[in-house]
Scaffold this motif. Structure first.
Motif, PDB file in Angstrom:
ATOM      1  N   TYR A 177       0.967 -15.175   7.633  1.00 51.04           N
ATOM      2  CA  TYR A 177       0.375 -14.997   6.539  1.00 51.04           C
ATOM      3  C   TYR A 177      -0.399 -16.231   6.025  1.00 51.04           C
ATOM      4  N   GLY A 190      -1.459  -7.821  -8.178  1.00 52.31           N
ATOM      5  CA  GLY A 190      -1.581  -6.540  -7.357  1.00 52.31           C
ATOM      6  C   GLY A 190      -0.738  -5.697  -7.719  1.00 52.31           C
ATOM      7  N   VAL A 228      -3.568  -8.888   6.375  1.00 54.93           N
ATOM      8  CA  VAL A 228      -2.674  -8.089   5.861  1.00 54.93           C
ATOM      9  C   VAL A 228      -2.322  -7.104   6.875  1.00 54.93           C
ATOM     10  N   THR A 246       2.017  -6.620   7.287  1.00 56.53           N
ATOM     11  CA  THR A 246       2.485  -5.259   7.459  1.00 56.53           C
ATOM     12  C   THR A 246       2.680  -4.561   8.618  1.00 56.53           C
ATOM     13  N   LEU A 275       1.265  -1.451   0.261  1.00 58.97           N
ATOM     14  CA  LEU A 275       1.477  -2.827  -0.002  1.00 58.97           C
ATOM     15  C   LEU A 275       0.502  -3.782   0.455  1.00 58.97           C
ATOM     16  N   THR A 281      -2.146  -3.879  -1.981  1.00 62.19           N
ATOM     17  CA  THR A 281      -1.929  -4.513  -3.122  1.00 62.19           C
ATOM     18  C   THR A 281      -2.038  -6.093  -2.923  1.00 62.19           C
ATOM     19  N   LEU A 282      -1.896  -6.388  -1.436  1.00 62.12           N
ATOM     20  CA  LEU A 282      -1.786  -7.880  -0.877  1.00 62.12           C
ATOM     21  C   LEU A 282      -3.471  -8.291  -0.527  1.00 62.12           C
ATOM     22  N   ASP A 338      -4.777 -11.262  -2.191  1.00 67.87           N
ATOM     23  CA  ASP A 338      -3.821 -12.373  -2.070  1.00 67.87           C
ATOM     24  C   ASP A 338      -3.557 -12.847  -3.626  1.00 67.87           C
ATOM     25  N   LEU A 363       2.882  -9.460  -8.114  1.00 68.47           N
ATOM     26  CA  LEU A 363       2.967  -8.098  -7.740  1.00 68.47           C
ATOM     27  C   LEU A 363       3.716  -7.187  -8.697  1.00 68.47           C
ATOM     28  N   LEU A 410       7.587 -12.402   0.370  1.00 65.81           N
ATOM     29  CA  LEU A 410       6.493 -12.745  -0.362  1.00 65.81           C
ATOM     30  C   LEU A 410       7.123 -13.375  -1.724  1.00 65.81           C
ATOM     31  N   LYS A 418       5.317 -15.627  -4.749  1.00 65.49           N
ATOM     32  CA  LYS A 418       4.720 -14.695  -5.334  1.00 65.49           C
ATOM     33  C   LYS A 418       5.697 -14.193  -6.330  1.00 65.49           C
TER      34      LYS A 418
END
Length: 362
Positions: free
Chosen positions: A16, A118, A157, A161, A184, A187-188, A191, A195, A219, A225
């Motif tokens: 990531y 997100g 992403v 995922t 998800l 949503t990311l 960045d 969340l 996360l 996050k």
């Protein structure tokens, strides 16, 4: 990302933001609530209200969440969870009050909020004739990502995922678990620092729930996050959350760490709150023999509110503090009782939820 058994400690490589790292995934032995959160909250809700005619869907709600924190937002159906989350995501406006996301007001600066937040709704739109890669690329463009930045965001992403092998698969053919991963990922894509996840584990099989839980833990713990998550699967939240907020009929009933709530703390002041019930603990005492004598002795002791007997085991509802529990055990030994075990029953998050909520419907 490698799926492993949920019952053992494990480490897996995760990619990531261009970094590969070995991440120790939290298991049942991991304790929540280690380091104190920083002073500046990522989510700050201030006396939030949302009325629909005479219905007070959200009624004077206030709480905060910090970077690296997973905050559970729980309550029965119709409690006001989704309405609150929609306000945080700038999809609805409050009747009164305000909410700040990384210092930006959802009322005054909604565009600033959208850049750092997100939102993963409880269900997401499935567009026809669109595959996974096109879906993520569409949302990357919607967030203003261009050129190499957009391509890198989509690749990041997909890797996170573990959807890279399915990039050409139409999204309307995905399983529930793969759909939740894609949601998800969407949503990311930009960045975000915060969340908001509304029922992310709903409808998932056990393996998919474990995998999603690990992603969320990563996360928060490694990427710092801030995660606000609602779910009716309280056993899952008990394993993933640092703290929880319990809401019913639009009002917060309790908030705090899971340990604090299980001990009876964190209750909000209310006219009908039963503080004695909240502070009581269940103690289970087992003796080798002489259960009747144990019962007669216990009913004479202070702080013993209720008592039930089953064989050689007595279950006591005890309202005293730790020192009082110590004196109770000491007195038992001095009375000659043949004590085999003396333990305070640990409440699950589900037990705590059932104790605090009242089944109010609005």
């Amino acid at each position: 990302y490698t799926c492993c058994s949920a019952s053992t400690s494990r480490t897996r490589p995760v990619h990531y933001q261009g970094v590969t790292t070995g991440v120790s995934v939290v298991t049942d032995e991991t304790e929540h609530g280690g380091d104190a959160p920083p002073s500046s909250p990522s989510i700050e809700i201030r006396n939030l209200h949302r009325f629909f005619g005479s219905l007070r869907a959200v009624d004077d709600v206030s709480f905060t969440a910090h970077p690296g924190q997973v905050l559970g937002f729980i309550g029965p159906n119709g409690a006001g969870k989704t309405t609150t989350m929609r306000i945080l995501a700038t999809l609805d406006l409050p009747t009164a009050g305000d909410a700040l996301i990384c210092g930006e007001s959802v009322i005054d600066k909604p565009d600033g909020v959208r850049r750092v937040l997100g939102f993963m709704p409880d269900s997401f739109g499935r567009y026809p004739n669109m595959n996974i890669s096109e879906y993520l690329d569409f949302f990357a463009r919607a967030y203003g990502l261009r050129g190499a930045s957009r391509r890198e965001a989509v690749e990041r992403v997909l890797d996170f995922t573990e959807l890279g092998d399915l990039v050409n698969k139409p999204i309307d053919t995905l399983s529930k678990g793969m759909s939740q991963r894609l949601c998800l990922g969407r949503t990311l894509i930009h960045d975000p620092e915060v969340l908001i996840l509304d029922e992310p584990a709903a409808g998932l099989d056990p393996r998919a729930r474990v995998e999603l839980r690990e992603l969320i833990q990563l996360l928060a713990s490694k990427l710092q996050k801030t995660v606000l998550i609602s779910s009716h699967i309280l056993t899952e939240l008990g394993e993933i959350c640092d703290s929880v907020v319990i809401i019913e009929a639009g009002r917060i009933l309790a908030s705090g760490s899971i340990d604090e709530l299980q001990r009876g703390g964190g209750l909000q002041a209310s006219d009908d709150a039963d503080e004695n019930e909240a502070e009581s603990a269940e103690i289970v005492i087992t003796v080798l023999e002489g259960a009747e004598e144990l019962e007669r002795w216990l009913v004479q002791q202070p702080f013993v509110e209720q008592l039930s007997l089953s064989g050689q085991r007595a279950t006591v509802l005890f309202s005293g503090e730790d020192n009082d529990r110590h004196e109770l055990l000491k007195g038992l030994i001095e009375s000659g009782a043949q004590v085999i075990s003396f333990e305070t029953k640990t409440q699950t998050l589900e037990d705590t939820f059932m104790r605090i909520t009242r089944g109010a419907i609005q």
